[in-house]
Design a protein around this motif. Structure first.
Motif, PDB file in Angstrom:
ATOM      1  N   ARG A  35       0.805  -1.216   0.000  1.00 51.21           N
ATOM      2  CA  ARG A  35       0.000   0.000   0.000  1.00 51.21           C
ATOM      3  C   ARG A  35       0.840   1.269   0.000  1.00 51.21           C
ATOM      4  N   LYS A  36       2.124   1.155   0.124  1.00 48.37           N
ATOM      5  CA  LYS A  36       2.976   2.345   0.176  1.00 48.37           C
ATOM      6  C   LYS A  36       2.894   3.113  -1.130  1.00 48.37           C
ATOM      7  N   ASP A  37       2.988   4.423  -1.057  1.00 46.64           N
ATOM      8  CA  ASP A  37       2.942   5.273  -2.242  1.00 46.64           C
ATOM      9  C   ASP A  37       4.257   5.265  -2.997  1.00 46.64           C
ATOM     10  N   ASP A  38       5.270   4.585  -2.477  1.00 52.89           N
ATOM     11  CA  ASP A  38       6.555   4.530  -3.179  1.00 52.89           C
ATOM     12  C   ASP A  38       6.410   3.820  -4.517  1.00 52.89           C
ATOM     13  N   ALA A  39       5.381   2.987  -4.653  1.00 53.40           N
ATOM     14  CA  ALA A  39       5.175   2.257  -5.896  1.00 53.40           C
ATOM     15  C   ALA A  39       4.589   3.159  -6.981  1.00 53.40           C
ATOM     16  N   ARG A  40       4.167   4.345  -6.621  1.00 51.56           N
ATOM     17  CA  ARG A  40       3.617   5.289  -7.589  1.00 51.56           C
ATOM     18  C   ARG A  40       4.746   6.081  -8.238  1.00 51.56           C
ATOM     19  N   SER A  41       4.545   6.365  -9.511  1.00 56.37           N
ATOM     20  CA  SER A  41       5.530   7.189 -10.212  1.00 56.37           C
ATOM     21  C   SER A  41       4.874   8.507 -10.598  1.00 56.37           C
ATOM     22  N   ASN A  42       5.677   9.545 -10.698  1.00 57.47           N
ATOM     23  CA  ASN A  42       5.175  10.860 -11.066  1.00 57.47           C
ATOM     24  C   ASN A  42       4.991  10.939 -12.575  1.00 57.47           C
ATOM     25  N   ALA A  43       3.949  11.621 -12.993  1.00 59.95           N
ATOM     26  CA  ALA A  43       3.668  11.798 -14.413  1.00 59.95           C
ATOM     27  C   ALA A  43       2.939  13.119 -14.601  1.00 59.95           C
ATOM     28  N   THR A  44       3.074  13.680 -15.769  1.00 64.75           N
ATOM     29  CA  THR A  44       2.290  14.850 -16.134  1.00 64.75           C
ATOM     30  C   THR A  44       1.242  14.380 -17.128  1.00 64.75           C
ATOM     31  N   VAL A  45      -0.019  14.683 -16.837  1.00 63.01           N
ATOM     32  CA  VAL A  45      -1.103  14.249 -17.696  1.00 63.01           C
ATOM     33  C   VAL A  45      -1.860  15.461 -18.237  1.00 63.01           C
ATOM     34  N   ILE A  46      -2.496  15.240 -19.368  1.00 65.14           N
ATOM     35  CA  ILE A  46      -3.426  16.227 -19.914  1.00 65.14           C
ATOM     36  C   ILE A  46      -4.758  15.515 -20.056  1.00 65.14           C
ATOM     37  N   TYR A  47      -5.763  16.044 -19.368  1.00 65.53           N
ATOM     38  CA  TYR A  47      -7.089  15.450 -19.486  1.00 65.53           C
ATOM     39  C   TYR A  47      -8.056  16.502 -20.018  1.00 65.53           C
ATOM     40  N   THR A  48      -9.119  16.011 -20.656  1.00 64.18           N
ATOM     41  CA  THR A  48     -10.094  16.890 -21.291  1.00 64.18           C
ATOM     42  C   THR A  48     -11.432  16.770 -20.581  1.00 64.18           C
ATOM     43  N   LEU A  49     -11.917  17.912 -20.102  1.00 62.44           N
ATOM     44  CA  LEU A  49     -13.235  17.990 -19.481  1.00 62.44           C
ATOM     45  C   LEU A  49     -14.238  18.465 -20.513  1.00 62.44           C
ATOM     46  N   CYS A  50     -15.381  17.835 -20.560  1.00 61.96           N
ATOM     47  CA  CYS A  50     -16.467  18.256 -21.437  1.00 61.96           C
ATOM     48  C   CYS A  50     -17.526  18.906 -20.550  1.00 61.96           C
ATOM     49  N   VAL A  51     -17.741  20.216 -20.759  1.00 63.53           N
ATOM     50  CA  VAL A  51     -18.675  20.986 -19.945  1.00 63.53           C
ATOM     51  C   VAL A  51     -19.851  21.390 -20.825  1.00 63.53           C
ATOM     52  N   SER A  52     -21.052  21.076 -20.387  1.00 60.78           N
ATOM     53  CA  SER A  52     -22.247  21.428 -21.139  1.00 60.78           C
ATOM     54  C   SER A  52     -22.517  22.914 -21.020  1.00 60.78           C
ATOM     55  N   ASP A  53     -23.110  23.502 -22.055  1.00 64.07           N
ATOM     56  CA  ASP A  53     -23.379  24.937 -22.002  1.00 64.07           C
ATOM     57  C   ASP A  53     -24.582  25.267 -21.141  1.00 64.07           C
ATOM     58  N   ALA A  54     -25.219  24.278 -20.540  1.00 58.94           N
ATOM     59  CA  ALA A  54     -26.314  24.555 -19.620  1.00 58.94           C
ATOM     60  C   ALA A  54     -25.803  25.369 -18.436  1.00 58.94           C
ATOM     61  N   GLU A  55     -24.530  25.225 -18.114  1.00 60.53           N
ATOM     62  CA  GLU A  55     -23.929  25.971 -17.017  1.00 60.53           C
ATOM     63  C   GLU A  55     -23.241  27.249 -17.497  1.00 60.53           C
ATOM     64  N   LEU A  56     -23.087  27.397 -18.796  1.00 59.61           N
ATOM     65  CA  LEU A  56     -22.306  28.510 -19.332  1.00 59.61           C
ATOM     66  C   LEU A  56     -23.158  29.397 -20.226  1.00 59.61           C
ATOM     67  N   ASN A  57     -22.734  30.632 -20.357  1.00 61.49           N
ATOM     68  CA  ASN A  57     -23.332  31.518 -21.339  1.00 61.49           C
ATOM     69  C   ASN A  57     -22.235  31.807 -22.347  1.00 61.49           C
ATOM     70  N   LEU A  58     -22.154  30.987 -23.397  1.00 65.10           N
ATOM     71  CA  LEU A  58     -21.028  31.066 -24.322  1.00 65.10           C
ATOM     72  C   LEU A  58     -21.138  32.219 -25.313  1.00 65.10           C
ATOM     73  N   GLN A  59     -22.238  33.002 -25.249  1.00 62.80           N
ATOM     74  CA  GLN A  59     -22.299  34.172 -26.107  1.00 62.80           C
ATOM     75  C   GLN A  59     -21.213  35.183 -25.713  1.00 62.80           C
ATOM     76  N   GLU A  60     -20.812  35.172 -24.457  1.00 58.23           N
ATOM     77  CA  GLU A  60     -19.758  36.077 -23.994  1.00 58.23           C
ATOM     78  C   GLU A  60     -18.390  35.636 -24.494  1.00 58.23           C
ATOM     79  N   GLY A  61     -18.248  34.377 -24.837  1.00 55.77           N
ATOM     80  CA  GLY A  61     -16.956  33.834 -25.230  1.00 55.77           C
ATOM     81  C   GLY A  61     -16.343  33.081 -24.068  1.00 55.77           C
ATOM     82  N   ALA A  62     -15.861  31.902 -24.356  1.00 62.28           N
ATOM     83  CA  ALA A  62     -15.314  31.047 -23.303  1.00 62.28           C
ATOM     84  C   ALA A  62     -14.061  31.655 -22.686  1.00 62.28           C
TER      85      ALA A  62
END
Length: 165
Positions: A35-62
């Protein structure tokens, strides 16, 4: 009675208990070491979030709502889960059944915002990526704060390891 006769001998029950105790201690040590975290390795990731415009007003521009470089946090804002490196708006689509076939229909006046996020993560074989002990994997949904926007039910649609150049 001599000293030899008064000595206690180990019975088979005593030997079995000692063996079980040794196996239990060995399993406990193996479990905690795995269970030790020593078995984990460091990495840089890029992930993509998909956000619905129901929460946004994209007429203003993202870009005015979510500037490049703004922080992405969990819903309550206690853990920074990376920084925005790119934005893209795309039309929203919905799967519908048409003549007993599945068809994808573009929704009028609806868009989705794809937010690319760079984060420093921990990677472990079989567990994937974790950013601040929060699992990041394609298909997961959750609430995020992206810049000044609260993105409810945003979906992670892609996770990739960033390759150093």
């Amino acid at each position: 009675m001599s000293k030899r006769e008064s000595r206690h001998r180990l019975t088979w029950v005593d030997r079995m208990l000692i063996c079980l105790l040794a196996v239990g201690i060995g399993l406990g040590v193996w479990y905690w070491k795995s269970r030790k975290d020593d078995a984990r390795s460091n990495a840089t990731v890029i992930y993509t979030l998909c956000v619905s415009d129901a929460e946004l007003n994209l007429q203003e521009g993202a870009e005015s709502l979510i500037p490049i470089g703004s922080a992405v946090t969990n819903a309550n804002g206690t853990a920074v889960l990376g920084y925005v490196v790119g934005l893209q708006a795309r039309p929203a689509w919905e799967a519908t059944v048409w003549d007993e076939k599945i068809a994808f229909v573009q929704l009028p006046n609806r868009t989705e915002l794809l937010v690319r996020v760079r984060a420093d993560a921990q990677e472990k074989e079989g567990d994937g990526f974790r950013v601040r002990d929060i699992r990041i994997a394609a298909g997961l949904q959750g609430d995020f704060c992206v810049g000044a926007v609260f993105a409810k039910n945003a979906s992670i649609i892609r996770v990739e390891r960033e390759i150093a150049e």
